[in-house]
Design an enzyme around this catalytic site. Structure first.
Site, PDB file in Angstrom:
ATOM      1  N   CYS A  55      -7.847  -8.728   5.687  1.00 19.67           N
ATOM      2  CA  CYS A  55      -7.251  -7.412   5.484  1.00 19.67           C
ATOM      3  C   CYS A  55      -6.152  -7.597   4.437  1.00 19.67           C
ATOM      4  O   CYS A  55      -5.178  -8.318   4.681  1.00 19.67           O
ATOM      5  CB  CYS A  55      -6.672  -6.874   6.788  1.00 19.67           C
ATOM      6  SG  CYS A  55      -5.802  -5.315   6.538  1.00 19.67           S
ATOM      7  N   ASN A 103      -3.933  -5.448   3.003  1.00 19.75           N
ATOM      8  CA  ASN A 103      -2.608  -4.902   3.296  1.00 19.75           C
ATOM      9  C   ASN A 103      -1.917  -5.681   4.413  1.00 19.75           C
ATOM     10  O   ASN A 103      -0.717  -5.947   4.346  1.00 19.75           O
ATOM     11  CB  ASN A 103      -2.716  -3.421   3.662  1.00 19.75           C
ATOM     12  CG  ASN A 103      -2.962  -2.556   2.437  1.00 19.75           C
ATOM     13  OD1 ASN A 103      -2.417  -2.823   1.369  1.00 19.75           O
ATOM     14  ND2 ASN A 103      -3.795  -1.541   2.584  1.00 19.75           N
ATOM     15  N   CYS A 116      -6.359   0.820   1.756  1.00 17.11           N
ATOM     16  CA  CYS A 116      -7.075  -0.389   2.191  1.00 17.11           C
ATOM     17  C   CYS A 116      -7.042  -1.383   1.036  1.00 17.11           C
ATOM     18  O   CYS A 116      -7.586  -1.117  -0.043  1.00 17.11           O
ATOM     19  CB  CYS A 116      -8.516  -0.038   2.558  1.00 17.11           C
ATOM     20  SG  CYS A 116      -9.478  -1.502   2.974  1.00 17.11           S
TER      21      CYS A 116
HETATM   22  N1  LIG Z   1     -11.527  -2.592   8.362  1.00 15.60           N
HETATM   23  C1  LIG Z   1     -11.813  -3.773   7.608  1.00 15.60           C
HETATM   24  C2  LIG Z   1     -10.729  -4.806   7.699  1.00 15.60           C
HETATM   25  C3  LIG Z   1      -9.376  -4.312   7.250  1.00 15.60           C
HETATM   26  C4  LIG Z   1      -9.240  -4.085   5.743  1.00 15.60           C
HETATM   27  C5  LIG Z   1      -7.810  -3.703   5.390  1.00 15.60           C
HETATM   28  N2  LIG Z   1      -7.382  -2.431   5.790  1.00 15.60           N
HETATM   29  C6  LIG Z   1      -7.336  -4.062   3.990  1.00 15.60           C
HETATM   30  O1  LIG Z   1      -6.211  -3.636   3.635  1.00 15.60           O
HETATM   31  O2  LIG Z   1      -7.985  -4.830   3.303  1.00 15.60           O
HETATM   32  C7  LIG Z   1     -13.145  -4.404   8.076  1.00 15.60           C
HETATM   33  O3  LIG Z   1     -13.458  -4.407   9.272  1.00 15.60           O
HETATM   34  O4  LIG Z   1     -13.870  -4.893   7.215  1.00 15.60           O
END
Ligand SMILES: N[C@@H](CCC[C@H](N)C(=O)O)C(=O)O
Length: 261
Positions: free
Chosen positions: A78, A80, A205
């Site tokens: 992730c 962020n 994201c």
């Molecule tokens: N929801 C994503 C993982 C989280 C990504 C995040 N919010 C970012 O900032 O990169 C997944 O399950 O792939």
């Protein structure tokens, strides 16, 4: 148990550190619940790397993390949260301003440019991006599938206000990926993301913005150093050095609290 709440460009997280590597699936669901918990897009737990301690003795790795989406699912990376976790680690003396830590996607490096609680500035260097597919056609649009630590579908739109969340949800399950739309504006990018594991659009994201940047860069639509605007209204600074993507922006430690289950 003391936990910290963070916002990294609008993507929000609960963060704490522990000596123990446990399955925290259920805890993630409870803590991230918007009505019954603290409320967040994800949970991050910093734990000592199995061979080395929090001071990083004998290791280039300062710690390891566990990352959970708000529905309790595990994700390898992730973007962020990597910036928020780095701020937390520095603040809790778990690492110095330049650190590296182990995620499911590999080792991430981060640099604290400002450790201010309300307007910290943190840069993360993501694992090398990988293009998985450039020929996905869906409802007449061309999507690319890119792994920037986790998988992201990316397509251009002339106006990102027209993001079709239901279509994004369909694609998310079809490809088991996050879904992004991107608009090129004066050499920079506006991005919106439907996130897997949150099962909705989030305010920002990081790996999604990185995937959009990578596609746009590969197709010659942007340079190797640009600004990206998620719908939170913040500005992120992304760069590509031929191997990895760096990604910088604001981090806020919104509050800290004692949590009992
Ligand atoms: N929801 C994503 C993982 C989280 C990504 C995040 N919010 C970012 O900032 O990169 C997944 O399950 O792939």
């Amino acid at each position: 148990m003391m936990v910290s709440k963070y916002s990294a460009s609008g993507n929000d997280f609960v963060i704490f550190h522990s000596e123990e590597k446990l399955d925290r699936t259920e805890l993630a669901k409870i803590l991230c619940h918007r009505q019954e918990g603290i409320g967040a897009d994800g949970l991050v737990v910093l734990i000592p790397h199995e061979k080395y301690d929090f001071q990083g003795n004998q290791s280039k790795i300062d710690f390891e993390w566990q990352f959970y989406n708000s529905d309790g699912s595990h994700a390898d990376m992730c973007g962020n949260a990597s910036r928020a976790a780095a701020h937390y680690a520095f603040k809790h003396d778990l690492a110095s301003k330049n650190m590296s830590f182990l995620t499911g996607a590999g080792v991430i490096s981060a640099t604290i440019e400002s450790s201010d609680d309300k307007k910290g500035m943190v840069l993360s260097e993501l694992t090398p991006p990988e293009i998985l597919d450039t020929e996905i056609e869906f409802n007449g649009n061309s999507w690319w599938l890119i792994n920037t630590g986790v998988p992201h579908l990316v397509r251009y739109m002339d106006n990102i206000e027209e993001f079709d969340i239901e279509e994004a949800r369909e694609l998310r399950y079809k490809y088991n990926a996050n879904v992004n739309i991107v608009q090129v504006v004066d050499g920079n990018l506006k991005v919106r993301t439907y996130e897997r594991g949150v099962e909705d659009e989030t305010l920002a994201c990081g790996t999604g913005m990185a995937a959009c940047f990578y596609r746009a860069f590969k197709e010659g639509k942007v340079s190797d150093s640009i600004e990206v605007y998620p719908i939170s209204g913040e500005t992120l600074y992304l760069g590509y050095n031929g191997e990895t993507i760096t990604f910088k922006g604001k981090v806020k430690n919104t509050f800290n609290t004692d949590w009992t289950n």
